[in-house]
Design a protein around this motif. Structure first.
Motif, PDB file in Angstrom:
ATOM      1  N   ILE A  67       0.911  -1.183  -0.080  1.00 61.47           N
ATOM      2  CA  ILE A  67      -0.033   0.048  -0.039  1.00 61.47           C
ATOM      3  C   ILE A  67       0.795   1.330  -0.174  1.00 61.47           C
ATOM      4  CG2 ILE A  67      -1.856  -1.235   1.188  1.00 61.47           C
ATOM      5  CD1 ILE A  67      -1.118   0.634   3.414  1.00 61.47           C
ATOM      6  N   ARG A  68       2.067   1.022   0.275  1.00 62.16           N
ATOM      7  CA  ARG A  68       2.927   2.297   0.508  1.00 62.16           C
ATOM      8  C   ARG A  68       3.049   3.088  -0.824  1.00 62.16           C
ATOM      9  NH1 ARG A  68       8.780   0.671   1.888  1.00 62.16           N
ATOM     10  NH2 ARG A  68       8.595  -0.038  -0.275  1.00 62.16           N
ATOM     11  N   GLU A  69       3.322   2.511  -2.019  1.00 59.57           N
ATOM     12  CA  GLU A  69       3.214   3.170  -3.329  1.00 59.57           C
ATOM     13  C   GLU A  69       2.038   3.562  -3.747  1.00 59.57           C
ATOM     14  OE1 GLU A  69       5.144   0.966  -6.441  1.00 59.57           O
ATOM     15  OE2 GLU A  69       6.880   0.371  -5.070  1.00 59.57           O
ATOM     16  N   VAL A  70       0.956   2.934  -3.394  1.00 57.84           N
ATOM     17  CA  VAL A  70      -0.489   3.651  -3.633  1.00 57.84           C
ATOM     18  C   VAL A  70      -0.707   4.902  -2.979  1.00 57.84           C
ATOM     19  CG1 VAL A  70      -2.747   3.138  -3.527  1.00 57.84           C
ATOM     20  CG2 VAL A  70      -1.433   1.339  -4.038  1.00 57.84           C
ATOM     21  N   LEU A  71      -0.448   4.916  -1.700  1.00 57.04           N
ATOM     22  CA  LEU A  71      -0.373   6.132  -0.775  1.00 57.04           C
ATOM     23  C   LEU A  71       0.406   7.209  -1.566  1.00 57.04           C
ATOM     24  CD1 LEU A  71      -0.590   4.832   2.808  1.00 57.04           C
ATOM     25  CD2 LEU A  71      -2.720   5.555   1.439  1.00 57.04           C
ATOM     26  N   GLU A  72       1.725   6.849  -1.912  1.00 55.63           N
ATOM     27  CA  GLU A  72       2.649   7.826  -2.172  1.00 55.63           C
ATOM     28  C   GLU A  72       2.056   8.563  -3.518  1.00 55.63           C
ATOM     29  OE1 GLU A  72       6.133   5.716  -2.549  1.00 55.63           O
ATOM     30  OE2 GLU A  72       6.740   6.328  -0.595  1.00 55.63           O
ATOM     31  N   LEU A  73       1.399   7.662  -4.642  1.00 60.05           N
ATOM     32  CA  LEU A  73       0.776   8.012  -5.815  1.00 60.05           C
ATOM     33  C   LEU A  73      -0.406   8.969  -5.542  1.00 60.05           C
ATOM     34  CD1 LEU A  73       0.736   4.741  -7.953  1.00 60.05           C
ATOM     35  CD2 LEU A  73       2.229   7.040  -8.254  1.00 60.05           C
ATOM     36  N   LEU A  74      -1.184   8.745  -4.452  1.00 59.84           N
ATOM     37  CA  LEU A  74      -2.258   9.709  -3.941  1.00 59.84           C
ATOM     38  C   LEU A  74      -1.979  10.795  -3.591  1.00 59.84           C
ATOM     39  CD1 LEU A  74      -4.675   6.899  -2.194  1.00 59.84           C
ATOM     40  CD2 LEU A  74      -4.972   8.117  -4.155  1.00 59.84           C
ATOM     41  N   ASP A  75      -0.665  10.955  -2.909  1.00 58.02           N
ATOM     42  CA  ASP A  75      -0.176  12.270  -2.132  1.00 58.02           C
ATOM     43  C   ASP A  75       0.086  13.008  -3.297  1.00 58.02           C
ATOM     44  OD1 ASP A  75      -0.635  11.339   0.294  1.00 58.02           O
ATOM     45  OD2 ASP A  75       1.361  10.643   0.804  1.00 58.02           O
ATOM     46  N   ALA A  76       1.200  12.350  -4.482  1.00 56.28           N
ATOM     47  CA  ALA A  76       1.460  12.958  -5.451  1.00 56.28           C
ATOM     48  C   ALA A  76       0.440  13.562  -6.202  1.00 56.28           C
ATOM     49  CB  ALA A  76       2.405  12.199  -6.482  1.00 56.28           C
ATOM     50  N   ALA A  77      -0.689  12.879  -6.459  1.00 63.66           N
ATOM     51  CA  ALA A  77      -1.913  13.486  -7.046  1.00 63.66           C
ATOM     52  C   ALA A  77      -2.653  14.693  -6.503  1.00 63.66           C
ATOM     53  CB  ALA A  77      -3.116  12.354  -7.277  1.00 63.66           C
ATOM     54  N   ASP A  78      -2.433  14.821  -5.049  1.00 58.11           N
ATOM     55  CA  ASP A  78      -3.170  15.695  -4.284  1.00 58.11           C
ATOM     56  C   ASP A  78      -2.368  17.001  -4.408  1.00 58.11           C
ATOM     57  OD1 ASP A  78      -5.062  13.995  -3.134  1.00 58.11           O
ATOM     58  OD2 ASP A  78      -4.182  13.558  -1.458  1.00 58.11           O
ATOM     59  N   GLU A  79      -0.886  16.735  -4.456  1.00 57.62           N
ATOM     60  CA  GLU A  79      -0.171  17.956  -4.690  1.00 57.62           C
ATOM     61  C   GLU A  79      -0.052  18.496  -5.820  1.00 57.62           C
ATOM     62  OE1 GLU A  79       3.735  16.191  -4.026  1.00 57.62           O
ATOM     63  OE2 GLU A  79       3.547  15.835  -1.665  1.00 57.62           O
ATOM     64  N   ALA A  80      -0.427  17.855  -7.006  1.00 56.67           N
ATOM     65  CA  ALA A  80      -0.504  18.225  -8.372  1.00 56.67           C
ATOM     66  C   ALA A  80      -1.811  19.126  -8.322  1.00 56.67           C
ATOM     67  CB  ALA A  80      -0.585  17.069  -9.257  1.00 56.67           C
ATOM     68  N   VAL A  81      -2.951  18.702  -7.628  1.00 54.37           N
ATOM     69  CA  VAL A  81      -4.038  19.362  -7.679  1.00 54.37           C
ATOM     70  C   VAL A  81      -4.079  20.596  -6.739  1.00 54.37           C
ATOM     71  CG1 VAL A  81      -6.557  19.412  -6.927  1.00 54.37           C
ATOM     72  CG2 VAL A  81      -5.631  17.421  -8.101  1.00 54.37           C
ATOM     73  N   THR A  82      -3.498  20.586  -5.530  1.00 57.12           N
ATOM     74  CA  THR A  82      -3.342  21.722  -4.756  1.00 57.12           C
ATOM     75  C   THR A  82      -2.147  22.892  -5.076  1.00 57.12           C
ATOM     76  OG1 THR A  82      -1.665  20.598  -3.169  1.00 57.12           O
ATOM     77  CG2 THR A  82      -4.154  20.549  -2.789  1.00 57.12           C
ATOM     78  N   GLY A  83      -1.328  22.312  -5.943  1.00 57.89           N
ATOM     79  CA  GLY A  83      -0.273  23.228  -6.415  1.00 57.89           C
ATOM     80  C   GLY A  83       0.860  23.388  -5.274  1.00 57.89           C
ATOM     81  N   LYS A  84       1.824  24.418  -5.859  1.00 56.35           N
ATOM     82  CA  LYS A  84       2.924  24.595  -4.840  1.00 56.35           C
ATOM     83  C   LYS A  84       2.488  25.263  -3.748  1.00 56.35           C
ATOM     84  CE  LYS A  84       6.636  23.899  -8.357  1.00 56.35           C
ATOM     85  NZ  LYS A  84       7.699  24.221  -9.023  1.00 56.35           N
TER      86      LYS A  84
END
Length: 316
Positions: free
Chosen positions: A68-85
């Motif tokens: 599940i670690r990689e799945v959570l990391e992908l979700l975090d990356a998607a969240d970051e892409a949406v919220t922006g810097k």
């Protein structure tokens, strides 16, 4: 299955603590326990061993966490892409470093990182073995030595600068060596690893001619910090990269640098310190800001090369 349960479980796997996980997510510890218990019922396996002293993963929990670690990391990356810097930097970053380098430098540098990004959680593992960052799930790795060709993204921090030194007490008794060859008449404190006792290499700046010195003395060890302490106690001469020494030892004249007109190393080809990371990890904003923080905090040249105390931006 609730995503919160997976996030709580992953954080407990890292911290080994329900209370630390509860503090991180700002929820009651009972909520963490309840969500993870529900997750265990859902998957049909016990994922954690619980007792009054510690919490640790079961064998099934180890396997589940890796998946599940990689799945959570992908979700975090998607969240970051949406919220922006502009979004808040938070979450877990895993860092790996050699034992001595981690304890002498990374732990202290983390103070500044937490000041800038208080919502970050860092998992720091220290080992002198070269790990596979993809298999181990590391985001950022400090690698001391020669960097092998790989699919990792690397940034050279510096060439290692070696320092030959001894205590004022030792030098008062036995004098200073006048040349690299003269070291054979002195008590040298020698690092002995899996490849055997080190030899010391010296050359004049801008010269290709290398002098290889077989040194000996009263103490050999596979632990560099043990040998530095022995040098401070007046037992002999040591030869290590600058990052292994405390600046105060030179400022306070506890250690005196020797043969400053010579360049040295413990290998024919000088080695470096690199910062490396799997490419997919650097897509994460939190990993990138941590990467950038270390590059900036260490500086060029690195702060640990300044043993005279002229720089005040980082106190080692």
């Amino acid at each position: 299955m609730h995503l919160k349960a997976h996030r709580y479980f992953a954080m407990v796997a890292v911290t080994g603590s329900f209370s630390a996980t509860a503090r991180h997510f700002r929820v009651p510890a009972s909520s963490v326990s309840r969500f993870i218990a529900a997750l265990e019922r859902e998957v049909g396996h016990q994922l954690l061993y619980r007792n009054t002293r510690a919490v640790r993963l079961t064998d099934a929990g180890e396997r589940y966490y890796v998946q599940i670690r990689e799945v959570l990391e992908l979700l975090d990356a998607a969240d970051e892409a949406v919220t922006g810097k502009g979004g808040e930097i938070r979450g877990l970053v895993r860092i790996n470093a050699p034992v001595a380098f981690g304890s002498l430098h990374i732990v202290k540098l983390l103070n500044g990182l937490y000041d800038k990004y208080p919502q970050l959680t860092v998992e720091l593992t220290v080992t002198d073995a070269f790990i596979d960052p993809v298999q181990e799930g590391a985001d950022i790795i400090f690698r001391v030595g020669h960097l092998e060709d790989s699919g990792l993204i690397g940034r050279k921090i510096c060439d290692q600068q070696y320092v030959l030194c001894a205590s004022a007490e030792y030098l008062a008794k036995y004098g200073k060596p006048a040349s690299p060859e003269d070291l054979q008449n002195h008590a040298c404190l020698v690092y002995k690893g899996t490849g055997g006792a080190q030899r010391w290499y010296f050359r004049k700046p801008a010269s290709d001619k290398v002098k290889i010195i077989e040194v000996h003395g009263p103490l050999r060890s596979n632990n560099a910090q043990v040998l530095v302490q022995a040098a401070l106690a007046g037992r002999g001469i040591v030869f290590f990269p600058s990052w292994l020494f405390s600046r105060e030892s030179f400022v306070n004249k506890q250690l005196i640098q020797l043969l400053p007109d010579w360049e040295g190393a413990v290998e024919q080809t000088p080695s470096q310190i690199h910062l490396i990371s799997p490419e997919n990890r650097l897509r994460s904003q939190k990993v990138r800001v941590v990467w950038d923080y270390f590059i900036s905090a260490i500086g060029v040249p690195p702060y640990w090369d300044d043993l005279s105390g002229s720089r005040t931006d980082c106190d080692i």
